[in-house]
Design a protein around this motif. Sequence first.
Motif, PDB file in Angstrom:
ATOM      1  N   ASN A 502       0.884  -1.309   0.080  1.00 36.70           N
ATOM      2  CA  ASN A 502      -0.032   0.027  -0.129  1.00 36.70           C
ATOM      3  C   ASN A 502       0.875   1.125   0.055  1.00 36.70           C
ATOM      4  N   ILE A 503       1.926   1.013  -0.146  1.00 37.78           N
ATOM      5  CA  ILE A 503       2.964   2.145  -0.361  1.00 37.78           C
ATOM      6  C   ILE A 503       4.054   1.974  -1.268  1.00 37.78           C
ATOM      7  N   ILE A 504       4.039   2.849  -2.339  1.00 42.19           N
ATOM      8  CA  ILE A 504       4.957   2.728  -3.476  1.00 42.19           C
ATOM      9  C   ILE A 504       5.881   3.756  -3.638  1.00 42.19           C
ATOM     10  N   LEU A 505       7.307   3.600  -3.736  1.00 43.99           N
ATOM     11  CA  LEU A 505       8.121   4.236  -3.665  1.00 43.99           C
ATOM     12  C   LEU A 505       8.760   4.728  -5.070  1.00 43.99           C
ATOM     13  N   LEU A 506       8.612   5.691  -5.881  1.00 50.12           N
ATOM     14  CA  LEU A 506       9.067   5.769  -7.214  1.00 50.12           C
ATOM     15  C   LEU A 506      10.542   6.406  -7.273  1.00 50.12           C
ATOM     16  N   ASP A 507      11.072   6.378  -8.489  1.00 56.29           N
ATOM     17  CA  ASP A 507      12.189   7.014  -8.778  1.00 56.29           C
ATOM     18  C   ASP A 507      13.421   6.843  -7.937  1.00 56.29           C
ATOM     19  N   VAL A 508      13.381   5.665  -7.517  1.00 59.86           N
ATOM     20  CA  VAL A 508      14.612   5.270  -6.542  1.00 59.86           C
ATOM     21  C   VAL A 508      15.668   4.990  -7.347  1.00 59.86           C
ATOM     22  N   MET A 639      -4.639  -1.740  -8.610  1.00 54.51           N
ATOM     23  CA  MET A 639      -3.583  -0.875  -8.009  1.00 54.51           C
ATOM     24  C   MET A 639      -2.235  -1.584  -7.549  1.00 54.51           C
ATOM     25  N   GLN A 640      -1.656  -2.078  -8.641  1.00 55.47           N
ATOM     26  CA  GLN A 640      -0.339  -2.496  -8.661  1.00 55.47           C
ATOM     27  C   GLN A 640       0.520  -2.094  -9.764  1.00 55.47           C
ATOM     28  N   LEU A 641       1.849  -2.376  -9.822  1.00 55.30           N
ATOM     29  CA  LEU A 641       2.691  -2.083 -11.010  1.00 55.30           C
ATOM     30  C   LEU A 641       2.438  -3.193 -12.194  1.00 55.30           C
ATOM     31  N   ASN A 642       1.693  -2.465 -13.087  1.00 58.68           N
ATOM     32  CA  ASN A 642       1.571  -3.382 -14.482  1.00 58.68           C
ATOM     33  C   ASN A 642       2.427  -2.591 -15.601  1.00 58.68           C
ATOM     34  N   PHE A 643       2.830  -3.599 -16.649  1.00 57.71           N
ATOM     35  CA  PHE A 643       3.657  -3.018 -17.580  1.00 57.71           C
ATOM     36  C   PHE A 643       3.167  -3.445 -18.881  1.00 57.71           C
ATOM     37  N   SER A 644       3.314  -2.466 -19.914  1.00 55.64           N
ATOM     38  CA  SER A 644       2.978  -2.932 -21.308  1.00 55.64           C
ATOM     39  C   SER A 644       4.105  -3.728 -21.858  1.00 55.64           C
ATOM     40  N   VAL A 645       5.251  -3.588 -21.588  1.00 56.36           N
ATOM     41  CA  VAL A 645       6.226  -4.562 -21.886  1.00 56.36           C
ATOM     42  C   VAL A 645       6.878  -5.185 -21.034  1.00 56.36           C
TER      43      VAL A 645
END
Length: 832
Positions: A502-508, A639-645
């Motif tokens: 429930n916590i997402i850290l981006l741009d690490v 609500m989770q990380l999904n990717f096109s590729v």
Amino acid sequence: MAWRDARASRVRLMLFMASIILGIAAVVSIQLFRDNLKDNIQNQSKALMGADFLIDINETPNARAQAIIDSLSPVAKEVNFVSMIAFPKNGGTKLVRIRGLEGAFPIYGKIKTAPEQAASTYQGLGGALVDATLMLQYNIKAGDSIKVGKLTLPILGALNGLPGSSAISASVAPPVVIPYQFIDDTELLQFGSRKEYQFYYKATPQTDLEQLEAEINPLLNAENADIDTHSSTSRRLGRRYDNMGKFLNLVAFIALLLGCVGIASSVHIYIKEKLKHIAVLKCLGASRKQSFLIYLIQIAGIGLIGGIIGSLVSIGVQESFPYFFKAFLPFDVTISISTQPLLMGVLLGFLMAVLFALLALLNTWYVSPLEALRVTESNGLKRTKSAKITVFSVIILFLFLFSYWLLRDIKYALAFVVGMLITFSILAGIATLSMKMIKAWFPKSWGYTARQSLLNLFRPNNQTLVLIVAIGLGTFLISTLYFTKDILLSKTAVGNSGKAANIILLDVQKEQTNDVSKTITEHGLELVDNIPLVTMRIQSIKGMVSHEAKADTTVHIRRWVFNHEFRTTYRDSLISSETILEGTWTPAVSLGGVIPISISENLAKDAQLNIGDKVEFNIQGVIMETVVGSIRSVDWGRMQLNFSVVFPKGVLEKAPQFYVLTTNVPDNVGSAQLQRVLVAKYPSVTIIDLRQVYTIIEDILDKVAWIINFMALFSIITGIIVLIGSVRNTKHQRIRENALLRTLGAKNIQILEISGLEYFLLGLIGSLVGVVLALVSAFLLGLYLFKEPFVPSVIPFLIFLPTISFLTLGIGLINMRDVLRISPLEVLRREA
């Protein structure tokens, strides 16, 4: 004669008119608001953008792109991105949208601040403008400071309005404006950071914006940039809000149709009572045409007056719309009155009243003078059959044309009319079936009052059909709303299990990964995901580069595919939101040869890709050849990380990359503590608290639901008016029946029990059918449209079902007071 007869029946005719007034008010008010919305978008298009046109690019402009940008002489420039900020005063942290501005922005419109002068002095004084709501939430005032990355700035004012932003976007990431010159000092724009550069321009009076867009856009597209004019933005916004207007128009149209059903049924009973009077008139020499016109003039007058009053009421109703929709609009709506919707309302009221009353009015044409002497009724139903089929066909044609006028699409208009006919047919069919079932399996052993109540459901002059249709349709609308809302909310639900992130850290950044992971574990939390991200663009598809694909008319690759900067990852397994549709999943490969990748279903469709097709990616200047190995179905609603590729392992490990880390924090206190520490140590890391996002989304859906509830209220109120009118129309028939019952010895309490049970059963059947139909409708919506499991809400069963049932009972009993006040002798003398 029409006027004299109408005066004697003014109460019933007023109820007919009330249902028309509500329907017309709903349609015309929405039409007025839609016209105002279009006019405001056109008039404020420059203020919405803040310029005549702008150039935007999602990366730092290269030399060629910068040359094109500079050649047009920008008046102002901006870079905006999402980041965390902190308030040193109290340690508060928040995800915001930073907008670094330089120059005379906005060229049109203005930045609204408190104090007012802060909008013009913040660049010179080197301060920040912070969203007013955000300042209230964190108890921050002008003069306090804000920490943006490594930079601390004084807050010069509260930001109350900014071109291009709405309350919805501000609720997700409130805007913070700082001078452009300080962006580098924040140290927030690092490798992998999402950012957008915008350059604002003022056009000369001689500039043809459409021609400029046509000439410049191809050059900019080659450099992954884009030009946007205020006129194209106006058209795009117009289309977006036009869809909203169409939806609201349909809701209002249903309210109008519900009122027309009441008109048709009430006029049927009203005319049936007048047949004896018409027969007497014909005995005195009145012609068919005269007797027909007497009641046609009455109904036409009701429709005309109802249309006029409804149009006047709509002026007041539309004044409230800007308040309801202000959270969804990036501008203030100025209300003005246009004559076309008002005239349409008057005409619509007249036509709908006449068309829906004609079915009943045709019976007056074939009334014989002998009807004045006959005990039984024979009003020539066979002779009116062909005429009624013609009228019914005209009604269907009118509804189709009107819905086409609202939707501007033949398929949608046809689907709406067919759907409406199916809904009405189901309700009418169930009402008819209920009467037949009660008649076939009549409980002869029941008590006297219960038997009389059930007999009233299928006796002559019964109101079973109209009440079940009216009540069922209103209940169907409001119940479908609640069921659909539950489906939408389920798509945004955040898991509460111990392992759900429930916590997402981006741009690490790569060098920060170990330290950030350690910080998370030091707070007693588990690191759920550590996902690498590699940015890249598509260089070519099946050997064709961007400009070749655009030049080939046989190729239909969507424009965004070549312009988009993909954030991809690599892993050896699927995740819970993915399913392989075609091809084979490849977990890992070794370097050398063509690399099999997995792409999402939507990318395969937009890029016209199939299994085995070759795709070249540009990864920071390095070209990598790949082949489509599998196509996945991805549930983007989760609500989770999904990717096109997705790449297999063994390929991208040494490519420039950054990371996304996720964890689960049990409560708000722990979340605030973790965010405070991370923002202080790593200001460039963006933190998203999914529970806050969920709360925002739920709030947005609540606002949407409130608006739809408000519009559905027209249908519900109209249904109640129809209910009152229909019940009241049976009063005269009930007076005679109950006078006979009282003459035979029935007590008032028995008569009340008979009528009470009858109306309660009608309300119960109508609302139950409405809820069940809504249940089926929502199930189909969840299955085919939202593709989500449907869990029905209990609110329609616990609230709507008993409320509408008892409301019907209450209205019926109120109308019975007049019946009980009249003595049986007076009624019998009147009959004699």
